[in-house]
Design a protein around this motif. Structure first.
Motif, PDB file in Angstrom:
ATOM      1  N   GLY A 144      19.084 -22.675 -18.668  1.00  0.00           N
ATOM      2  CA  GLY A 144      18.017 -22.862 -19.685  1.00  0.00           C
ATOM      3  C   GLY A 144      16.639 -23.689 -19.183  1.00  0.00           C
ATOM      4  N   VAL A 145      17.145 -24.210 -18.118  1.00  0.00           N
ATOM      5  CA  VAL A 145      15.604 -24.953 -17.493  1.00  0.00           C
ATOM      6  C   VAL A 145      14.555 -24.153 -17.251  1.00  0.00           C
ATOM      7  CG1 VAL A 145      14.756 -27.208 -16.400  1.00  0.00           C
ATOM      8  CG2 VAL A 145      16.647 -27.638 -17.585  1.00  0.00           C
ATOM      9  N   ILE A 146      15.610 -23.197 -15.929  1.00  0.00           N
ATOM     10  CA  ILE A 146      14.246 -21.820 -15.300  1.00  0.00           C
ATOM     11  C   ILE A 146      13.804 -21.152 -17.253  1.00  0.00           C
ATOM     12  CG2 ILE A 146      14.500 -20.655 -13.992  1.00  0.00           C
ATOM     13  CD1 ILE A 146      16.630 -21.120 -12.452  1.00  0.00           C
ATOM     14  N   ALA A 147      15.040 -21.259 -17.618  1.00  0.00           N
ATOM     15  CA  ALA A 147      14.480 -20.348 -18.602  1.00  0.00           C
ATOM     16  C   ALA A 147      13.032 -20.668 -19.588  1.00  0.00           C
ATOM     17  CB  ALA A 147      15.440 -19.861 -19.717  1.00  0.00           C
ATOM     18  N   LEU A 148      12.925 -21.683 -19.982  1.00  0.00           N
ATOM     19  CA  LEU A 148      12.077 -22.936 -20.490  1.00  0.00           C
ATOM     20  C   LEU A 148      10.726 -22.695 -19.451  1.00  0.00           C
ATOM     21  CD1 LEU A 148      11.671 -23.970 -23.476  1.00  0.00           C
ATOM     22  CD2 LEU A 148      11.725 -26.936 -21.638  1.00  0.00           C
ATOM     23  N   MET A 149      10.631 -23.268 -18.439  1.00  0.00           N
ATOM     24  CA  MET A 149       9.905 -22.632 -17.740  1.00  0.00           C
ATOM     25  C   MET A 149       8.991 -21.833 -17.177  1.00  0.00           C
ATOM     26  SD  MET A 149      10.866 -26.104 -15.091  1.00  0.00           S
ATOM     27  CE  MET A 149      10.788 -24.983 -13.603  1.00  0.00           C
ATOM     28  N   THR A 150      10.255 -20.983 -17.078  1.00  0.00           N
ATOM     29  CA  THR A 150       9.167 -19.481 -16.587  1.00  0.00           C
ATOM     30  C   THR A 150       8.525 -19.167 -17.757  1.00  0.00           C
ATOM     31  OG1 THR A 150      11.699 -18.172 -16.845  1.00  0.00           O
ATOM     32  CG2 THR A 150      10.435 -18.946 -14.797  1.00  0.00           C
ATOM     33  N   ILE A 151       9.694 -19.264 -19.318  1.00  0.00           N
ATOM     34  CA  ILE A 151       8.947 -18.272 -20.444  1.00  0.00           C
ATOM     35  C   ILE A 151       7.627 -18.803 -21.070  1.00  0.00           C
ATOM     36  CG2 ILE A 151       9.759 -18.256 -22.496  1.00  0.00           C
ATOM     37  CD1 ILE A 151      11.754 -17.288 -22.350  1.00  0.00           C
ATOM     38  N   CYS A 152       7.490 -20.770 -20.348  1.00  0.00           N
ATOM     39  CA  CYS A 152       6.459 -20.832 -20.955  1.00  0.00           C
ATOM     40  C   CYS A 152       4.766 -20.795 -20.365  1.00  0.00           C
ATOM     41  CB  CYS A 152       6.295 -22.624 -21.137  1.00  0.00           C
ATOM     42  SG  CYS A 152       7.658 -23.644 -22.067  1.00  0.00           S
ATOM     43  N   LEU A 153       5.158 -20.685 -18.751  1.00  0.00           N
ATOM     44  CA  LEU A 153       4.263 -20.062 -17.467  1.00  0.00           C
ATOM     45  C   LEU A 153       3.843 -18.939 -17.901  1.00  0.00           C
ATOM     46  CD1 LEU A 153       2.736 -21.106 -15.208  1.00  0.00           C
ATOM     47  CD2 LEU A 153       4.622 -20.345 -13.684  1.00  0.00           C
ATOM     48  N   GLY A 154       4.650 -18.363 -18.574  1.00  0.00           N
ATOM     49  CA  GLY A 154       4.898 -16.915 -18.211  1.00  0.00           C
ATOM     50  C   GLY A 154       3.547 -16.664 -19.210  1.00  0.00           C
ATOM     51  N   LEU A 155       3.923 -17.343 -20.947  1.00  0.00           N
ATOM     52  CA  LEU A 155       3.691 -16.769 -21.670  1.00  0.00           C
ATOM     53  C   LEU A 155       1.655 -17.371 -22.109  1.00  0.00           C
ATOM     54  CD1 LEU A 155       5.856 -17.726 -25.337  1.00  0.00           C
ATOM     55  CD2 LEU A 155       4.782 -15.437 -24.022  1.00  0.00           C
ATOM     56  N   TRP A 156       2.017 -18.717 -20.885  1.00  0.00           N
ATOM     57  CA  TRP A 156       0.044 -19.499 -20.907  1.00  0.00           C
ATOM     58  C   TRP A 156      -0.238 -18.322 -20.426  1.00  0.00           C
ATOM     59  CZ3 TRP A 156      -1.235 -21.882 -16.302  1.00  0.00           C
ATOM     60  CH2 TRP A 156      -3.200 -22.495 -16.789  1.00  0.00           C
ATOM     61  N   LEU A 157       0.182 -17.985 -18.623  1.00  0.00           N
ATOM     62  CA  LEU A 157      -0.825 -16.857 -18.512  1.00  0.00           C
ATOM     63  C   LEU A 157      -0.954 -15.177 -18.339  1.00  0.00           C
ATOM     64  CD1 LEU A 157       1.155 -16.681 -14.307  1.00  0.00           C
ATOM     65  CD2 LEU A 157      -0.900 -17.927 -15.508  1.00  0.00           C
ATOM     66  N   GLY A 158       0.043 -14.595 -19.519  1.00  0.00           N
ATOM     67  CA  GLY A 158      -0.015 -13.922 -20.586  1.00  0.00           C
ATOM     68  C   GLY A 158      -0.888 -14.120 -21.230  1.00  0.00           C
ATOM     69  N   ILE A 159      -0.982 -14.826 -22.369  1.00  0.00           N
ATOM     70  CA  ILE A 159      -2.311 -14.853 -22.934  1.00  0.00           C
ATOM     71  C   ILE A 159      -3.533 -15.357 -23.056  1.00  0.00           C
ATOM     72  CG2 ILE A 159      -2.776 -16.395 -25.081  1.00  0.00           C
ATOM     73  CD1 ILE A 159       0.651 -16.261 -25.551  1.00  0.00           C
ATOM     74  N   TRP A 160      -3.876 -16.234 -21.478  1.00  0.00           N
ATOM     75  CA  TRP A 160      -4.902 -16.833 -20.886  1.00  0.00           C
ATOM     76  C   TRP A 160      -5.726 -16.432 -19.800  1.00  0.00           C
ATOM     77  CZ3 TRP A 160      -2.885 -20.385 -24.493  1.00  0.00           C
ATOM     78  CH2 TRP A 160      -2.828 -20.466 -25.668  1.00  0.00           C
ATOM     79  N   HIS A 161      -4.578 -15.721 -19.070  1.00  0.00           N
ATOM     80  CA  HIS A 161      -5.305 -15.602 -17.835  1.00  0.00           C
ATOM     81  C   HIS A 161      -4.946 -14.074 -17.773  1.00  0.00           C
ATOM     82  CE1 HIS A 161      -6.465 -19.383 -17.195  1.00  0.00           C
ATOM     83  NE2 HIS A 161      -5.534 -20.251 -18.082  1.00  0.00           N
ATOM     84  N   SER A 162      -4.876 -13.094 -18.317  1.00  0.00           N
ATOM     85  CA  SER A 162      -4.710 -11.967 -18.043  1.00  0.00           C
ATOM     86  C   SER A 162      -5.682 -11.081 -18.257  1.00  0.00           C
ATOM     87  CB  SER A 162      -2.944 -11.792 -17.979  1.00  0.00           C
ATOM     88  OG  SER A 162      -3.030 -11.526 -19.418  1.00  0.00           O
ATOM     89  N   PRO A 163      -5.958  -9.959 -17.811  1.00  0.00           N
ATOM     90  CA  PRO A 163      -7.333  -9.506 -17.900  1.00  0.00           C
ATOM     91  C   PRO A 163      -6.377  -8.457 -19.477  1.00  0.00           C
ATOM     92  CG  PRO A 163      -6.503  -8.114 -16.783  1.00  0.00           C
ATOM     93  CD  PRO A 163      -5.145  -9.415 -16.838  1.00  0.00           C
ATOM     94  N   GLU A 164      -7.676  -7.285 -20.569  1.00  0.00           N
ATOM     95  CA  GLU A 164      -7.843  -6.908 -21.265  1.00  0.00           C
ATOM     96  C   GLU A 164      -7.541  -5.953 -21.577  1.00  0.00           C
ATOM     97  OE1 GLU A 164     -10.225  -7.333 -24.510  1.00  0.00           O
ATOM     98  OE2 GLU A 164     -10.748  -9.274 -24.436  1.00  0.00           O
ATOM     99  N   ASP A 165      -6.953  -4.437 -21.954  1.00  0.00           N
ATOM    100  CA  ASP A 165      -6.469  -3.142 -21.354  1.00  0.00           C
ATOM    101  C   ASP A 165      -6.965  -2.687 -21.617  1.00  0.00           C
ATOM    102  OD1 ASP A 165      -4.180  -1.267 -21.278  1.00  0.00           O
ATOM    103  OD2 ASP A 165      -5.941  -0.228 -22.293  1.00  0.00           O
ATOM    104  N   TYR A 166      -8.076  -1.729 -21.202  1.00  0.00           N
ATOM    105  CA  TYR A 166      -9.507  -1.384 -21.559  1.00  0.00           C
ATOM    106  C   TYR A 166      -9.339  -0.541 -22.550  1.00  0.00           C
ATOM    107  CZ  TYR A 166      -8.525   3.215 -19.725  1.00  0.00           C
ATOM    108  OH  TYR A 166      -7.765   4.479 -19.461  1.00  0.00           O
ATOM    109  N   GLN A 167      -8.352   0.251 -22.954  1.00  0.00           N
ATOM    110  CA  GLN A 167      -8.197   0.832 -24.121  1.00  0.00           C
ATOM    111  C   GLN A 167      -7.973  -0.078 -25.199  1.00  0.00           C
ATOM    112  OE1 GLN A 167      -5.554   4.190 -22.643  1.00  0.00           O
ATOM    113  NE2 GLN A 167      -7.184   5.417 -24.187  1.00  0.00           N
ATOM    114  N   GLN A 168      -6.596  -0.919 -25.057  1.00  0.00           N
ATOM    115  CA  GLN A 168      -5.778  -1.587 -25.980  1.00  0.00           C
ATOM    116  C   GLN A 168      -5.989  -3.040 -27.007  1.00  0.00           C
ATOM    117  OE1 GLN A 168      -1.411  -1.219 -25.685  1.00  0.00           O
ATOM    118  NE2 GLN A 168      -1.314   0.175 -24.218  1.00  0.00           N
ATOM    119  N   GLY A 169      -7.348  -3.438 -26.146  1.00  0.00           N
ATOM    120  CA  GLY A 169      -7.489  -4.577 -25.939  1.00  0.00           C
ATOM    121  C   GLY A 169      -6.635  -5.547 -25.874  1.00  0.00           C
ATOM    122  N   HIS A 170      -6.656  -6.486 -27.069  1.00  0.00           N
ATOM    123  CA  HIS A 170      -5.716  -7.971 -26.514  1.00  0.00           C
ATOM    124  C   HIS A 170      -4.037  -7.438 -27.295  1.00  0.00           C
ATOM    125  CE1 HIS A 170      -8.928 -11.315 -25.978  1.00  0.00           C
ATOM    126  NE2 HIS A 170      -9.059 -10.815 -27.001  1.00  0.00           N
TER     127      HIS A 170
END
Lengths: 215, 221, 247
Positions: free
Chosen positions: C23-49
């Motif tokens: 449960g704890v690992i799930a919570l941590m990795t999902i939060c971290l992954g979402l944070w990275l995915g939403i704010w710290h990953s590039p846009e696609d050149y075709q599909q954008g956000h």
């Protein structure tokens, strides 16, 4: 053939533990039924006679313990050790009595004569009647004929006389005698009075254990 | 082997005496096709390209309706218990049942294909394509249907659940079957679809028959 | 009796510490992954956000298939060795598996709306997810309709095994059908070819989803063990006493 004679121990039930759903039926039960043995089983409704018989036939799987026929576990497929007569007659309503038996003759790979089986159970006149037109008692007699047809040394009979008239009951008695004398074994559950058949007849009485819930 | 043929003989005899109830799935097949043709406007120009898909759909639906009863009577009158005790082997029994079912339900549909072709004004090539794709796929249809029928043998809640269980595994057959019957006109039996269908049928026989026997065993236990 | 009880005991012991860890690992990795995915990953050149839907969609699809795989594997174990706990695990996998499939379908259609302009396209991935959802429903319906739970477990196990044999065939046939009818659709980026800053959140979320799945399964199994224990206690009776006499 020699092998079979050397290892002719019949039915051996070792440390059987049987449950139906969450209800315990038997535990730590042992029984040995050798050729020529007759076992009557008595007990009130719902105590688990039918489940026990089905288990001996290899139709139900016991939770614990083993059931062996001549040393082989009966759950091994295609052992063909038992002929079972249950509450249902398992005849095809649209086939005649004769056709029903012919089907089972091929399935059992039996060399016995259908006509003599039919005569023995008193259905010779009805042999060309469709099974659906037979009365309950006649239908039962047809089941008995199927029993006679099978080569199985162990007969497992669940209330065979339930719908039978006096004549029918005598018929069953006679068939049991013949089978036991031919070195067969019989397990029979019945509410009727048990009768001595052959040299070794036993009566098993199933009585309810304490059924109230344990804390 | 003898046990197998005697089960087949028995079931054919019962079907013969049943007053033709086995014809119902054939009637359903024709009815469904007629309804679709009417619903789509009845114009051959629109119907012709849709015909293979419609015929395949009605084939699958009409077959699915029949599997519910496949093992039902033998289970209900306890014949299955006696068969299990006889040492025939439930796999043999299932195989025999599948053969009978093929004769009683797929064979009439195959024979009626020219009639269906008439409904949609199909040419000889299209009809032959349909005939071969159904013929090659039919073992798979029967085996998977039999498996679902065996799983639900003691469930009396109607055929919807059987459809839910069977349709996902029949999807590849539908895909290759429709496409195969269309491409038959150009490539004949050399089209890849027919090889795929044959492979699927072999897999279905190898998987479906032992699985059905196991499912029947479970209901007996 | 001992062998039936002993294994659930061992399982419960394992579950008591493994459940919270998952449960704890799930919570941590999902939060971290979402944070990275939403704010710290590039846009696609075709599909954008809109490419960021991938971080929710792809792990869900992968986990849905994994759930079906685990369900079939544990069913096989239960079928061969008659291990009742394995049946419980298989049963527990079905609902979260179906939920992942549904999530993959919903996010897939949202993604489709932004890149194809419609919510649904008969794209190979979406179609096979839809079929997977039906497979899950079929498995669950067996459990729901059969009264005898032991028989239900074994029958459902068979259904899962037959399903898993067909899963690659279905996937292959749908892909083939798709290439035949649709021409080239917009493909979601393939994992190996992804830039690292897209790959990391994707992997983090996949791990997070898997741990979440593990947490749910462990909890469901714990629950069903508790329920069956309670039922067994309520119904427990003594076996019949058998007396024998010779006639």
């Amino acid at each position: 053939m020699d092998d079979q004679q050397q290892n002719n121990t019949g039915l051996e039930i070792v440390n059987l533990g049987l449950q139906r759903g969450d209800t315990a039926i038997l535990s730590g039960f042992n029984l040995s039924v050798t050729p020529g043995d007759m076992v009557w089983i008595k007990g009130s409704n719902g105590i688990g006679k039918t489940s026990f018989l089905k288990c001996c036939a290899g139709l139900l799987r016991a939770q614990e313990g083993n059931i062996l026929w001549n040393g082989d576990n009966i759950l091994k497929s295609s052992l063909g050790h038992a002929a079972y007569l249950g509450h249902l007659d398992a005849h095809k309503p649209d086939l005649t009595a004769l056709e029903n038996l012919q089907f089972w003759q091929t399935i059992y790979d039996s060399t016995k004569d259908i006509n003599s089986c039919l005569k023995q159970v008193g259905l010779w006149k009805q042999k060309d009647q469709k099974a659906k037109t037979l009365s309950a008692g006649q239908s039962r007699r047809l089941s008995l004929a199927r029993l006679l047809l099978s080569n199985a040394p162990l007969w497992i009979l669940d209330e065979p006389a339930a719908v039978m008239d006096e004549k029918g009951k005598n018929l069953i008695q006679g068939l049991l005698n013949n089978h036991i004398n031919a070195n067969g074994c019989v397990l029979l559950a019945s509410h009727g009075a048990p009768v001595r058949v052959g040299n070794h007849t036993r009566l098993l009485s199933f009585d309810a254990g304490d059924t109230h819930a344990r804390a | 082997m003898q046990g197998l043929s005697t089960v087949i003989k028995r079931d054919l005899l019962i079907a013969y005496r049943s007053g033709g109830t086995w014809l119902l799935s054939l009637i359903f097949f024709c009815l469904f096709l007629a309804l679709s043709a009417i619903a789509l406007g009845g114009d051959f120009a629109t119907l012709r390209p849709l015909a293979p898909a419609l015929i395949w759909l009605s084939l699958i639906l009409s077959l699915l309706l029949s599997f519910e009863q496949l093992f039902r009577t033998d289970k209900e009158d306890d014949t299955l218990s006696h068969l299990k005790l006889s040492g025939l082997g439930l796999s043999n029994y299932v195989f025999a049942k599948c053969c009978v079912h093929w004769v009683l339900s797929v064979l009439p549909l195959l024979l009626c294909l020219p009639l269906a072709a008439l409904f949609f004004d199909l040419g000889l090539a299209s009809t032959a394509g349909l005939f071969f794709s159904i013929l090659i796929a039919s073992p798979a249809l029967i085996c998977y249907g039999a498996f679902s029928g065996a799983c639900l043998v003691s469930y009396k809640g109607g055929g919807v659940l059987l459809v839910l269980l069977t349709v996902p595994v029949l999807l590849p057959l539908l895909i290759f079957g429709v496409s195969g019957s269309i491409r038959y006109a150009q490539l004949g039996l050399h089209a890849t679809e027919f090889q795929a269908l044959a492979g699927l049928s072999l897999i279905a026989i190898a998987v479906g028959i032992p699985a059905s026997a196991a499912a029947l065993n479970i209901t007996l236990e | 009796m001992i062998s039936i009880l002993a294994n659930p005991h061992r399982f419960l012991k394992f579950a008591r510490f493994a459940g919270p860890i998952f449960g704890v690992i799930a919570l941590m990795t999902i939060c971290l992954g979402l944070w990275l995915g939403i704010w710290h990953s590039p846009e696609d050149y075709q599909q954008g956000h809109s490419v960021r839907i991938m971080y929710v969609h792809v792990p869900a699809a992968w986990n849905a298939m994994m759930a079906y795989g685990i369900m079939a594997t544990t069913s096989l174990i239960a079928f061969i060795w008659r291990h009742p706990l394995a049946d419980e695990v298989a049963k527990a996998c079905a609902l979260p598996g179906a939920a992942f499939t549904a999530l993959a379908l919903i996010t897939g259609s949202l993604w489709g709306k932004t890149s194809w302009g419609t919510f649904w396209v008969w794209d190979a991935r979406l179609t096979s997810m839809l079929v997977l959802l039906f497979l899950f429903f079929g498995y669950m319906s067996i459990w729901a309709t059969m009264e005898d739970k032991k028989k239900a477990a074994r029958t459902a196990g068979l259904v899962a095994m037959v399903g898993v044999i067909n899963l690659p065939i279905i996937k292959f046939s749908v892909n083939w059908w798709n290439s035949l009818h649709q021409g080239s659709t917009l493909s979601s980026p393939n994992a190996p070819g992804l830039p690292t800053d897209m790959l990391i959140p994707l992997l983090l979320l996949t791990i997070g989803y898997s741990c979440f799945f593990g947490w749910v399964v462990i909890n469901r199994v714990q629950n069903s063990i508790a329920i069956s224990k309670k039922q067994r206690r309520a119904k427990e009776n003594k076996a019949a006493t058998v007396t024998m006499e010779t006639l």
